[in-house]
Design an enzyme around this catalytic site. Sequence first.
Site, PDB file in Angstrom:
ATOM      1  N   ASP A  21     -17.251 -50.210 -31.396  1.00 15.91           N
ATOM      2  CA  ASP A  21     -18.480 -50.672 -30.841  1.00 15.91           C
ATOM      3  C   ASP A  21     -18.197 -51.793 -30.257  1.00 15.91           C
ATOM      4  O   ASP A  21     -17.903 -52.888 -31.361  1.00 15.91           O
ATOM      5  CB  ASP A  21     -19.650 -50.583 -32.195  1.00 15.91           C
ATOM      6  CG  ASP A  21     -21.017 -50.874 -31.591  1.00 15.91           C
ATOM      7  OD1 ASP A  21     -21.087 -51.835 -30.749  1.00 15.91           O
ATOM      8  OD2 ASP A  21     -22.141 -50.402 -31.987  1.00 15.91           O
ATOM      9  N   CYS A  81     -24.675 -35.888 -29.679  1.00 17.25           N
ATOM     10  CA  CYS A  81     -26.352 -35.726 -29.805  1.00 17.25           C
ATOM     11  C   CYS A  81     -26.948 -37.003 -29.162  1.00 17.25           C
ATOM     12  O   CYS A  81     -28.065 -37.330 -29.848  1.00 17.25           O
ATOM     13  CB  CYS A  81     -26.567 -35.746 -31.308  1.00 17.25           C
ATOM     14  SG  CYS A  81     -25.729 -34.048 -31.780  1.00 17.25           S
ATOM     15  N   ASP A 103     -25.843 -31.494 -27.787  1.00 13.69           N
ATOM     16  CA  ASP A 103     -27.095 -31.288 -27.799  1.00 13.69           C
ATOM     17  C   ASP A 103     -27.930 -31.826 -26.637  1.00 13.69           C
ATOM     18  O   ASP A 103     -29.035 -31.410 -26.378  1.00 13.69           O
ATOM     19  CB  ASP A 103     -27.736 -32.203 -29.269  1.00 13.69           C
ATOM     20  CG  ASP A 103     -29.322 -31.868 -29.185  1.00 13.69           C
ATOM     21  OD1 ASP A 103     -29.886 -30.795 -29.270  1.00 13.69           O
ATOM     22  OD2 ASP A 103     -30.010 -33.130 -29.393  1.00 13.69           O
ATOM     23  N   GLU A 127     -30.756 -32.038 -17.629  1.00  9.36           N
ATOM     24  CA  GLU A 127     -31.785 -31.241 -18.345  1.00  9.36           C
ATOM     25  C   GLU A 127     -32.970 -30.963 -18.046  1.00  9.36           C
ATOM     26  O   GLU A 127     -33.519 -31.476 -16.625  1.00  9.36           O
ATOM     27  CB  GLU A 127     -32.048 -31.911 -19.765  1.00  9.36           C
ATOM     28  CG  GLU A 127     -30.647 -32.224 -20.712  1.00  9.36           C
ATOM     29  CD  GLU A 127     -30.940 -33.105 -21.692  1.00  9.36           C
ATOM     30  OE1 GLU A 127     -32.295 -33.287 -21.992  1.00  9.36           O
ATOM     31  OE2 GLU A 127     -29.981 -33.297 -22.402  1.00  9.36           O
ATOM     32  N   HIS A 160     -31.461 -30.368 -26.700  1.00  9.42           N
ATOM     33  CA  HIS A 160     -31.834 -31.867 -27.050  1.00  9.42           C
ATOM     34  C   HIS A 160     -32.991 -31.599 -28.194  1.00  9.42           C
ATOM     35  O   HIS A 160     -33.928 -32.097 -28.247  1.00  9.42           O
ATOM     36  CB  HIS A 160     -32.570 -32.233 -25.951  1.00  9.42           C
ATOM     37  CG  HIS A 160     -32.387 -33.742 -25.714  1.00  9.42           C
ATOM     38  ND1 HIS A 160     -32.315 -34.523 -24.648  1.00  9.42           N
ATOM     39  CD2 HIS A 160     -32.668 -34.596 -26.732  1.00  9.42           C
ATOM     40  CE1 HIS A 160     -32.504 -35.685 -24.917  1.00  9.42           C
ATOM     41  NE2 HIS A 160     -32.388 -35.730 -26.001  1.00  9.42           N
ATOM     42  N   LEU A 161     -32.353 -31.134 -29.542  1.00  6.73           N
ATOM     43  CA  LEU A 161     -33.290 -30.975 -30.622  1.00  6.73           C
ATOM     44  C   LEU A 161     -32.914 -32.088 -31.609  1.00  6.73           C
ATOM     45  O   LEU A 161     -33.315 -32.300 -32.548  1.00  6.73           O
ATOM     46  CB  LEU A 161     -32.737 -29.999 -31.331  1.00  6.73           C
ATOM     47  CG  LEU A 161     -33.007 -28.402 -30.753  1.00  6.73           C
ATOM     48  CD1 LEU A 161     -32.480 -27.338 -31.538  1.00  6.73           C
ATOM     49  CD2 LEU A 161     -34.534 -28.321 -30.340  1.00  6.73           C
ATOM     50  N   ALA A 182     -34.020 -35.235 -32.309  1.00  8.84           N
ATOM     51  CA  ALA A 182     -35.263 -35.937 -32.897  1.00  8.84           C
ATOM     52  C   ALA A 182     -36.278 -34.829 -33.372  1.00  8.84           C
ATOM     53  O   ALA A 182     -37.269 -35.180 -34.037  1.00  8.84           O
ATOM     54  CB  ALA A 182     -35.900 -36.822 -32.062  1.00  8.84           C
TER      55      ALA A 182
END
Length: 531
Positions: free
Chosen positions: A173, A232, A258, A263, A281-282, A284
Amino acid sequence: MAPKVLVSDKLSETAVQIFRDRGIDVTFEPDLGKDKERLAKVIGEYDGLAIRSATKVTEKLLRNAKNLKVIGRAGIGVDNVDLAAASKRGIIVMNTPFGNSITTAEHAIAMMMAVARQIPEAHYSTRSGKWEKSRFMGVELTGKTLGVIGAGNIGSIVIDRALGLKMKVIAYDPFLSQERADKLGAEKVEFEELLARSDFITLHVPLTDKTRNILSREAIAKMKPGVRIINCARGGLIDEEALVEALKSGHVAGAALDVFAEEPATQHPVFELPNVVTTPHLGASTREAQENVAIQIAEQMSDYLLTGAVQNALNMPSVTAEEAKVMGPWIRLAQHLGAFVGQMTEEPIKAVNILYNGQVAEMNTAALNAAAIAGVMKAVNPEVNMVSAPVLAKERGIDVTTTTQGKTGVFDAYIKLTVVTPGRERSIAGTVFSDGKPRFIQIKGINIDSEVAPYMVYTTNKDVPGIIGTLGQTMGAHGINIANFTLGRSERGGDAIALLSVDEPVPAEVLDELRATGKFQSVRPLVFEGA
């Protein structure tokens, strides 16, 4: 009269009740957001609009929102809100940036387990009457190396859960300090090392120009054979064509996706491959997460409408209305100073030191700090705002210090921002003139006087003849108009800098042409939002 709020998407009943309990006149029509025409007819009656993703808040809709003061999005994404149009109309846009973090992190862990043990494929095989134990030979997670790209709020939770599974975790990062990495229990590494060492790689970064296709064809080729990839976070972080080829060749043993570049992904080459786990795209999508963000947005909107308090606003600082009138230009200056050093800095940031001199030292420096930090961090995370920036800086172990002092020098007030990295310090100072326009007054200790423009080019060089001519001729040859040209030097023949304001972004090949002259130590394009 009580403020009126319209809930036009499916928020929980608990959230709706919060509005009622706080004395808000709330209308709950969870399907209204899908009816654009009727929504446009009624929106003018309301002070607040609470939404999820179904309601599209367009400029056209906002033309009818004569009384609207705040839009609350239950969730982090605000792609369905025209933020610029809302800002022009003085409408605050709030979100809930941290409500989905645990849920998304847990989904990444679940996807990692699923691809490690080929659970979906084994499930369908067994349901179809087969008993193929030898076909579905998985791998253990214990002792494997997990490479985490992005150690922010969600990435940090993934690291914690992976350590609980007895995995070795390495993390990359740009803003991750050694101190923060030690606290998380992860080994801080550079990107190339993460690719080479990881058995599993999981992505937890936003989609920006810098992160788009971060797992490129070249990056995938550098990975350890047999690696498994989990995404994800955002579609577009992986070169999907290259991933398909690597999955087919076996270089990548499996992938759990995900999110996709486009999309909804109803057709995709990865769907034909047996070593891929996919979900729509699950990340959340849990009851707890949906409840949490709905409650948070109801509380935030109620606080604003009843007391004027601002939380998690994407287009307004957390300051009172009285402060905003005076501080507006200084907040923009702080953001521009942060944006300058943020775009210049590629090493992990250890500290941000902010000096307030003169009249500005008596203002709300907490809000100014937040503006400056948001400017610094937007270079790698465009979703950062003034509210989330201090939290994210703290998570990454960035030490933020503030110094205030009385007037010194020729300016009535100025702000000086210094960013400290392991290799160097970068500083820039600015002020606001009586016309309300922010200006840069010092870079690298060299005095200048430059207005801030949306598009600029910054160069460093030795003070020698021909620099102005080279810049002017190169820009002119490519039809790029220079709106303003500012020069400064430390001393005759010493270090020199130039800041050019241009009417449009300068193409990369033009910047490369300037670098190829050998006259410049560095040539950097800069973008300043709101300038």
